[in-house]
Design a protein around this motif. Structure first.
Motif: not given
Length: 201
Positions: A109-120, A73-80
């Motif tokens: 890790l912080s960006r993944l876990q917090n809004p807007p992504l909120e990955v468990p 995947v080229g890049e993960i941005r802000t789409e949860p």
């Protein structure tokens, strides 16, 4: 401009030639020599209602139905929904690589876990390796360097294990300890330590 996609291209060259690879990008930048490689690119809507748009999430869902061995995947941005689909792909056994804007392991890790992504957190534990790449000042010009390679392990919370660290004084990579991922791979393949080093080289 730190060279993330260039590094993704370089790492992807180690994918076995006969593997089924699917790539998903906004702009086509990944280039592979693999014959069984399906390239997917998002597109904007060409109608006023926006119904003809094809985004990362739709392409990710479609790609998982094709049972890829490797997913790029080229890049993960802000789409949860994109982030969740990517981690679900890893949880179901697909080897997956992506790029992500962050300046440290903690920020990733912080960006993944917090809004807007909120990955468990349980899904983030599916990560094996995070590499941080930067554009830094060299002796005469700005250069791109992978400043550290850190493994993520399952356990009580997210366990970090730094394996390599870039030394700016000597411009070399210092080993910070034995790789737990390589040792797990050695056991899974039934290799000796010598065979692992041979494969690694």
């Amino acid at each position: 401009a730190s060279g993330k996609t260039t590094s993704l291209n370089a790492v992807s060259m180690f994918i076995p030639p006969k593997s089924k690879v699917i790539s998903i990008e906004d702009t086509r930048e990944i280039t592979l020599p693999h014959t069984n490689w399906v390239q997917n690119t998002t597109r904007e809507s060409y109608s006023s209602g926006g119904s003809s748009a094809i985004g990362m999430y739709e392409l990710l869902q479609a790609s998982l139905r094709q049972r890829p061995e490797y997913l790029l995947v080229g890049e993960i941005r802000t789409e949860p929904d994109v982030a969740l689909a990517f981690f679900q792909a890893m949880a179901t056994g697909h080897t997956a690589c992506t790029t992500f804007h962050a300046d440290s392991i903690g920020t990733v890790l912080s960006r993944l876990q917090n809004p807007p992504l909120e990955v468990p957190e349980q899904m983030i534990q599916e990560l094996d390796i995070i590499c941080v790449q930067r554009q830094v000042q060299g002796d005469e010009a700005r250069v791109r360097r992978n400043t550290n390679i850190t493994e993520i392990s399952k356990g009580d919370g997210l366990q970090r294990h730094q394996v390599y660290d870039w030394n700016p004084n000597s411009d070399i990579f210092d080993s910070q300890g034995e790789s737990k991922k390589l040792e797990a791979l050695r056991r899974a393949r039934g290799w000796s330590a010598a065979r692992l080093q041979q494969e690694f080289r």
